[in-house]
Structure formats: structure tokens, C-alpha cells
Motif scaffolding. Structure first.
Motif, PDB file in Angstrom:
ATOM      1  N   ARG A 178      -9.226  20.472  83.243  1.00  0.00           N
ATOM      2  CA  ARG A 178     -10.598  19.810  83.105  1.00  0.00           C
ATOM      3  C   ARG A 178     -11.525  21.057  83.661  1.00  0.00           C
ATOM      4  N   VAL A 207     -19.769  25.601  79.475  1.00  0.00           N
ATOM      5  CA  VAL A 207     -20.453  26.397  80.157  1.00  0.00           C
ATOM      6  C   VAL A 207     -20.732  27.864  79.386  1.00  0.00           C
ATOM      7  N   GLU A 245     -11.849  23.507  80.527  1.00  0.00           N
ATOM      8  CA  GLU A 245     -12.730  22.879  79.388  1.00  0.00           C
ATOM      9  C   GLU A 245     -14.309  22.955  79.886  1.00  0.00           C
ATOM     10  N   THR A 246     -14.566  22.570  81.174  1.00  0.00           N
ATOM     11  CA  THR A 246     -15.624  22.898  81.701  1.00  0.00           C
ATOM     12  C   THR A 246     -16.255  24.228  81.543  1.00  0.00           C
TER      13      THR A 246
END
Length: 104
Positions: free
Chosen positions: A41, A49, A44-45
Motif C-alpha cells: 500500500r 505521489v 503504491e501511494t
């Protein structure tokens, strides 16, 4: 001055608390941070960004480049023939260049 003093006090308090916590607490915090960094997670973030920042930087680079090309004449290469002097449209006085021995 007040902010410097606050920063110095915060630094001292952090150092004292960190040294009291010891190596075990440091290793525990380090493992927790590594688990977060390795989580899918978070990866992915971070990717999303990073892509957004890259896109924003490209837009900013384009805008700044366009503005500079309009304001600084020698950056606008496609409008003027290259005279070899560094300034568009500036003509070289060959006689003067030969007298000084400088290349034209």
C-alpha cells in the motif's frame, strides 16, 4: 532568537529521551518503519505521489522555459540565425575581429 532557543531545547530533550530509550527501542522503531516502507500500500501511494510530482515538475519546467524564452533573447534559438557571437541578430565586424586577433 526565540525560535532558535526552542529548537535547541527540543533537540536536547529529543537527545536525552532517545538515549534513555536505548538500542532496543531504536531497533523496534527501525523494524516498524521498514515494515511500513515495504508494504504494498505504501509502495503504491509512493508511486502515485512520485508520478504527480514528476508531472507537476514537468508543467512547471515548461512554463518557466516558455517565460524565459520570451524574456531572454538568446534562449529563443529558433527565431534567429546563429551569428556565432552569442547574441541573436548581432553581426560580427570581421575587420575589427582580424585586427584584435580574436576569432569571429
Amino acid at each position: 532568537m526565540r525560535y532558535r532557543m526552542t529548537f535547541a531545547i527540543g533537540l536536547a530533550v529529543g537527545y536525552v529521551l532517545g538515549s534513555r530509550a536505548g538500542r532496543e527501542r531504536y531497533e523496534q522503531i527501525k523494524r516498524a518503519a521498514q515494515r511500513v516502507a515495504d508494504s504494498p500500500r505504501f509502495q503504491e501511494t509512493a508511486g502515485v505521489v512520485g508520478a504527480q510530482v514528476s508531472k507537476a515538475a514537468g508543467v512547471a519546467r515548461s512554463k518557466v522555459g516558455d517565460t524565459l524564452q520570451h524574456r531572454i533573447p538568446f534562449l529563443n534559438k529558433h527565431d534567429h540565425a546563429d551569428t556565432g557571437t552569442g547574441w541573436p541578430g548581432e553581426q560580427v565586424d570581421e575587420k575589427k575581429a582580424n585586427e584584435t586577433g580574436l576569432p569571429y
